[in-house]
Design a protein around this motif. Structure first.
Motif, PDB file in Angstrom:
ATOM      1  N   LYS A   9      67.999  45.506  18.177  1.00 23.05           N
ATOM      2  CA  LYS A   9      67.247  45.572  19.433  1.00 23.05           C
ATOM      3  C   LYS A   9      65.800  45.988  19.164  1.00 23.05           C
ATOM      4  CE  LYS A   9      66.648  45.575  23.872  1.00 23.05           C
ATOM      5  NZ  LYS A   9      66.509  44.315  24.595  1.00 23.05           N
ATOM      6  N   LYS A  10      65.631  46.976  18.301  1.00 26.45           N
ATOM      7  CA  LYS A  10      64.293  47.441  17.959  1.00 26.45           C
ATOM      8  C   LYS A  10      63.485  46.302  17.327  1.00 26.45           C
ATOM      9  CE  LYS A  10      61.847  50.930  15.279  1.00 26.45           C
ATOM     10  NZ  LYS A  10      61.964  52.130  14.438  1.00 26.45           N
ATOM     11  N   GLN A  11      64.092  45.553  16.423  1.00 26.67           N
ATOM     12  CA  GLN A  11      63.400  44.441  15.774  1.00 26.67           C
ATOM     13  C   GLN A  11      63.054  43.354  16.793  1.00 26.67           C
ATOM     14  OE1 GLN A  11      62.187  44.500  12.707  1.00 26.67           O
ATOM     15  NE2 GLN A  11      61.244  42.502  13.003  1.00 26.67           N
ATOM     16  N   GLU A  12      63.978  43.058  17.711  1.00 26.70           N
ATOM     17  CA  GLU A  12      63.708  42.072  18.758  1.00 26.70           C
ATOM     18  C   GLU A  12      62.512  42.504  19.616  1.00 26.70           C
ATOM     19  OE1 GLU A  12      67.292  41.581  21.028  1.00 26.70           O
ATOM     20  OE2 GLU A  12      68.404  40.797  19.300  1.00 26.70           O
ATOM     21  N   LEU A  13      62.494  43.787  19.999  1.00 30.81           N
ATOM     22  CA  LEU A  13      61.377  44.310  20.799  1.00 30.81           C
ATOM     23  C   LEU A  13      60.069  44.221  20.025  1.00 30.81           C
ATOM     24  CD1 LEU A  13      63.089  47.447  22.390  1.00 30.81           C
ATOM     25  CD2 LEU A  13      62.314  45.389  23.606  1.00 30.81           C
ATOM     26  N   LEU A  14      60.116  44.551  18.747  1.00 29.73           N
ATOM     27  CA  LEU A  14      58.921  44.495  17.920  1.00 29.73           C
ATOM     28  C   LEU A  14      58.394  43.068  17.818  1.00 29.73           C
ATOM     29  CD1 LEU A  14      56.959  46.084  16.162  1.00 29.73           C
ATOM     30  CD2 LEU A  14      58.532  45.744  14.240  1.00 29.73           C
ATOM     31  N   GLU A  15      59.294  42.116  17.622  1.00 27.95           N
ATOM     32  CA  GLU A  15      58.893  40.703  17.563  1.00 27.95           C
ATOM     33  C   GLU A  15      58.258  40.272  18.886  1.00 27.95           C
ATOM     34  OE1 GLU A  15      58.981  38.547  15.035  1.00 27.95           O
ATOM     35  OE2 GLU A  15      60.281  39.570  13.591  1.00 27.95           O
ATOM     36  N   GLN A  16      58.842  40.695  19.997  1.00 30.92           N
ATOM     37  CA  GLN A  16      58.289  40.351  21.308  1.00 30.92           C
ATOM     38  C   GLN A  16      56.921  40.988  21.512  1.00 30.92           C
ATOM     39  OE1 GLN A  16      61.491  41.785  23.774  1.00 30.92           O
ATOM     40  NE2 GLN A  16      62.300  39.721  24.088  1.00 30.92           N
ATOM     41  N   CYS A  17      56.767  42.224  21.073  1.00 34.84           N
ATOM     42  CA  CYS A  17      55.476  42.914  21.205  1.00 34.84           C
ATOM     43  C   CYS A  17      54.401  42.202  20.381  1.00 34.84           C
ATOM     44  CB  CYS A  17      55.594  44.368  20.760  1.00 34.84           C
ATOM     45  SG  CYS A  17      56.521  45.420  21.891  1.00 34.84           S
ATOM     46  N   LEU A  18      54.741  41.793  19.157  1.00 36.19           N
ATOM     47  CA  LEU A  18      53.775  41.077  18.333  1.00 36.19           C
ATOM     48  C   LEU A  18      53.424  39.737  18.963  1.00 36.19           C
ATOM     49  CD1 LEU A  18      52.000  40.657  15.863  1.00 36.19           C
ATOM     50  CD2 LEU A  18      54.035  39.789  14.662  1.00 36.19           C
ATOM     51  N   ALA A  19      54.429  39.009  19.422  1.00 39.94           N
ATOM     52  CA  ALA A  19      54.175  37.705  20.049  1.00 39.94           C
ATOM     53  C   ALA A  19      53.252  37.859  21.255  1.00 39.94           C
ATOM     54  CB  ALA A  19      55.491  37.038  20.447  1.00 39.94           C
ATOM     55  N   ALA A  21      51.099  40.376  21.793  1.00 40.73           N
ATOM     56  CA  ALA A  21      49.775  40.781  21.318  1.00 40.73           C
ATOM     57  C   ALA A  21      48.996  39.569  20.807  1.00 40.73           C
ATOM     58  CB  ALA A  21      49.898  41.835  20.222  1.00 40.73           C
ATOM     59  N   ILE A  22      49.674  38.675  20.114  1.00 38.22           N
ATOM     60  CA  ILE A  22      49.017  37.460  19.624  1.00 38.22           C
ATOM     61  C   ILE A  22      48.658  36.549  20.786  1.00 38.22           C
ATOM     62  CG2 ILE A  22      49.415  35.325  18.325  1.00 38.22           C
ATOM     63  CD1 ILE A  22      51.010  37.058  16.305  1.00 38.22           C
ATOM     64  N   GLU A  23      49.567  36.429  21.741  1.00 37.30           N
ATOM     65  CA  GLU A  23      49.318  35.550  22.897  1.00 37.30           C
ATOM     66  C   GLU A  23      48.077  35.970  23.669  1.00 37.30           C
ATOM     67  OE1 GLU A  23      51.441  34.791  27.155  1.00 37.30           O
ATOM     68  OE2 GLU A  23      52.759  34.903  25.414  1.00 37.30           O
ATOM     69  N   VAL A  24      47.928  37.279  23.887  1.00 38.82           N
ATOM     70  CA  VAL A  24      46.788  37.757  24.676  1.00 38.82           C
ATOM     71  C   VAL A  24      45.600  38.145  23.802  1.00 38.82           C
ATOM     72  CG1 VAL A  24      48.193  38.480  26.633  1.00 38.82           C
ATOM     73  CG2 VAL A  24      47.659  40.125  24.845  1.00 38.82           C
ATOM     74  N   GLY A  25      45.837  38.272  22.503  1.00 44.39           N
ATOM     75  CA  GLY A  25      44.748  38.583  21.581  1.00 44.39           C
ATOM     76  C   GLY A  25      44.349  40.037  21.518  1.00 44.39           C
ATOM     77  N   VAL A  26      45.173  40.935  22.056  1.00 45.51           N
ATOM     78  CA  VAL A  26      44.870  42.368  22.019  1.00 45.51           C
ATOM     79  C   VAL A  26      46.161  43.179  21.997  1.00 45.51           C
ATOM     80  CG1 VAL A  26      42.671  42.200  23.253  1.00 45.51           C
ATOM     81  CG2 VAL A  26      44.746  42.589  24.536  1.00 45.51           C
ATOM     82  N   LEU A  27      46.018  44.427  21.572  1.00 49.55           N
ATOM     83  CA  LEU A  27      47.095  45.404  21.761  1.00 49.55           C
ATOM     84  C   LEU A  27      46.753  46.134  23.047  1.00 49.55           C
ATOM     85  CD1 LEU A  27      47.366  46.856  18.149  1.00 49.55           C
ATOM     86  CD2 LEU A  27      48.969  45.304  19.264  1.00 49.55           C
ATOM     87  N   ASP A  28      47.647  46.146  24.009  1.00 46.22           N
ATOM     88  CA  ASP A  28      47.349  46.728  25.317  1.00 46.22           C
ATOM     89  C   ASP A  28      47.072  48.215  25.228  1.00 46.22           C
ATOM     90  OD1 ASP A  28      49.611  44.452  26.715  1.00 46.22           O
ATOM     91  OD2 ASP A  28      47.493  44.539  27.199  1.00 46.22           O
ATOM     92  N   ALA A  29      46.383  48.711  26.236  1.00 46.20           N
ATOM     93  CA  ALA A  29      45.965  50.107  26.263  1.00 46.20           C
ATOM     94  C   ALA A  29      47.117  51.073  26.544  1.00 46.20           C
ATOM     95  CB  ALA A  29      44.867  50.297  27.294  1.00 46.20           C
ATOM     96  N   SER A  30      48.167  50.623  27.195  1.00 45.36           N
ATOM     97  CA  SER A  30      49.256  51.547  27.509  1.00 45.36           C
ATOM     98  C   SER A  30      50.601  50.953  27.110  1.00 45.36           C
ATOM     99  CB  SER A  30      49.270  51.882  29.001  1.00 45.36           C
ATOM    100  OG  SER A  30      49.802  50.797  29.736  1.00 45.36           O
ATOM    101  N   ILE A  31      51.518  51.833  26.825  1.00 51.54           N
ATOM    102  CA  ILE A  31      52.861  51.386  26.441  1.00 51.54           C
ATOM    103  C   ILE A  31      53.549  50.701  27.626  1.00 51.54           C
ATOM    104  CG2 ILE A  31      54.193  53.485  26.927  1.00 51.54           C
ATOM    105  CD1 ILE A  31      55.329  52.974  23.961  1.00 51.54           C
ATOM    106  N   ASN A  32      53.227  51.134  28.847  1.00 49.03           N
ATOM    107  CA  ASN A  32      53.824  50.499  30.027  1.00 49.03           C
ATOM    108  C   ASN A  32      53.330  49.069  30.210  1.00 49.03           C
ATOM    109  OD1 ASN A  32      55.510  52.624  30.788  1.00 49.03           O
ATOM    110  ND2 ASN A  32      53.841  53.665  31.840  1.00 49.03           N
ATOM    111  N   ALA A  33      52.049  48.817  29.894  1.00 52.53           N
ATOM    112  CA  ALA A  33      51.521  47.449  29.985  1.00 52.53           C
ATOM    113  C   ALA A  33      52.201  46.543  28.960  1.00 52.53           C
ATOM    114  CB  ALA A  33      50.013  47.454  29.785  1.00 52.53           C
ATOM    115  N   ILE A  34      52.417  47.060  27.764  1.00 55.21           N
ATOM    116  CA  ILE A  34      53.128  46.289  26.736  1.00 55.21           C
ATOM    117  C   ILE A  34      54.542  45.992  27.213  1.00 55.21           C
ATOM    118  CG2 ILE A  34      54.048  46.325  24.381  1.00 55.21           C
ATOM    119  CD1 ILE A  34      51.645  48.158  23.664  1.00 55.21           C
TER     120      ILE A  34
END
Length: 182
Positions: A9-19, A21-34
């Motif tokens: 589950k952690k790896q799936e979440l990490l993959e989704q977070c990276l995807a 971040a790449i899609e929008v071109g940034v790492l969001d400012a808050s964990i809730n936005a991510i």
């Protein structure tokens, strides 16, 4: 259907977070936005990663792995100096393709973080830069040309991201290759 184990589950979440971040071109400012972007809760991300800083660290680590995988295809190719145009222009075309836009923007955001003093990001970018130089040096069979191409690509990418003009980068690569062939 079996529920994924916690590491899965952690790896799936990490993959989704990276995807994302790449899609929008940034790492969001808050964990809730991510969390919102990937369809989960901030609590779930904190549960798996502990903090936003750790989540970002792991996203950057996964990004490093993905970038290395892309580079390995170039790393194993070696061509003669007078036959560099085709592979380098193909690399440029790939870098300026629409699917790479978010990745390039994310990389530029990481450059900005490094400029502002983020040591972990500086380390990441130093490793990535070295991989690029090594790959280009292997491709060209010449460390000096590999280094010059790395800086040429860096400048051309920055110009492309700020102007949207990929032709200038292509022209600069072509002109450089003509100059070393002479």
């Amino acid at each position: 259907m079996n529920r994924p184990t916690e590491p899965q589950k952690k790896q799936e979440l990490l993959e989704q977070c990276l995807a994302t971040a790449i899609e929008v071109g940034v790492l969001d400012a808050s964990i809730n936005a991510i969390a919102k972007r990937i369809g989960t809760s901030g609590r779930m991300l904190v549960y798996h990663f502990g903090s936003k800083q750790e989540l970002e660290r792991q996203i950057i680590s996964l990004l490093e792995t993905r970038l290395r995988e892309k580079l390995w295809s170039f790393h194993s190719v070696s061509v003669e100096r007078d036959n560099l145009t085709t592979p380098l222009l193909a690399m440029w075309q790939h870098l300026t393709s629409p699917e790479m836009n978010g990745l390039l923007k994310l990389t530029m955001e990481l450059h900005q973080r490094a400029i502002q003093g983020d040591l972990a990001t500086k380390g990441f970018l130093e490793r990535e830069s070295q991989q690029w130089v090594d790959s280009l040096s292997t491709l060209t069979n010449d460390r000096t040309i590999g280094l010059a191409l790395f800086y040429l690509f860096q400048g051309a990418i920055l110009d492309f991201l700020t102007t949207g003009n990929a032709q200038r980068g292509q022209d600069a690569i072509t002109a450089f290759l003509k100059s070393i062939a002479a």
